[in-house]
Enzyme design. Sequence first.
Site, mmCIF file in Angstrom:
data_model
loop_
_atom_site.group_PDB
_atom_site.id
_atom_site.type_symbol
_atom_site.label_atom_id
_atom_site.label_comp_id
_atom_site.label_asym_id
_atom_site.label_seq_id
_atom_site.Cartn_x
_atom_site.Cartn_y
_atom_site.Cartn_z
ATOM 1 N N GLU A 1 27.865 20.978 -64.872
ATOM 2 C CA GLU A 1 27.084 21.606 -63.809
ATOM 3 C C GLU A 1 27.805 22.825 -63.231
ATOM 4 O O GLU A 1 27.188 23.830 -62.920
ATOM 5 C CB GLU A 1 26.805 20.578 -62.706
ATOM 6 C CG GLU A 1 25.839 21.079 -61.654
ATOM 7 C CD GLU A 1 25.469 20.001 -60.656
ATOM 8 O OE1 GLU A 1 24.814 20.343 -59.675
ATOM 9 O OE2 GLU A 1 25.835 18.822 -60.860
ATOM 10 N N ARG B 1 37.410 5.387 -69.356
ATOM 11 C CA ARG B 1 37.016 3.973 -69.413
ATOM 12 C C ARG B 1 36.499 3.585 -70.783
ATOM 13 O O ARG B 1 36.540 2.418 -71.164
ATOM 14 C CB ARG B 1 36.015 3.645 -68.311
ATOM 15 C CG ARG B 1 36.699 3.545 -66.946
ATOM 16 C CD ARG B 1 35.716 3.259 -65.871
ATOM 17 N NE ARG B 1 34.853 4.397 -65.672
ATOM 18 C CZ ARG B 1 34.701 5.061 -64.548
ATOM 19 N NH1 ARG B 1 35.341 4.670 -63.480
ATOM 20 N NH2 ARG B 1 33.900 6.092 -64.470
#
Length: 174
Positions: free
Chosen positions: A98, A61
């Site tokens: 993560e 984006r």
Amino acid sequence: MSPVSQLIASLIREVSDFPEPGVQFKDLTPVLADPRGLAEVSTAIADIARGADLVAGVDARGFLLGGAVALKLGIGVVAVRKGGKLPPPVLSETYSLEYGTATLEVPAEGIELAGRSIVVIDDVLATGGTLAATYQLLTAAGAEVTGAVVMLELAALGGRAVLAPLAVDSLHTV
């Protein structure tokens, strides 16, 4: 709350339990699809980025926002791509997520980054990993990254602290 922040808040779509249970996902797609939303967001970011030689839009984006901002400012945009999407040679930066790692890339040829003033543009600041990797990638290429601008900052995730002392502007913070 600024008018652009209010507009973003009014257009965000919230999706419960995505991408995993307990997460309240903030979908910015409706902001970009709305003509007024896209116009006001890109104008607000352009006002912040004014004076840069280039803007760098982060996959994906950030490409949309970066292109719109570059047009408003009469400058170019460089796409910071996910690894493996550009033909060689590339400059790359791998960073931790993560659950693993990710890589960002920019062309090593064809775009002179050294000595250029660049503002990084992305949609969301969460933990700061992607923007930190983008900053490292562009500075390793010799660019002067003067700041980063995001449409939405998820303040509870602490990304701004990860990026210090890089100047970060967010149009809307939750």
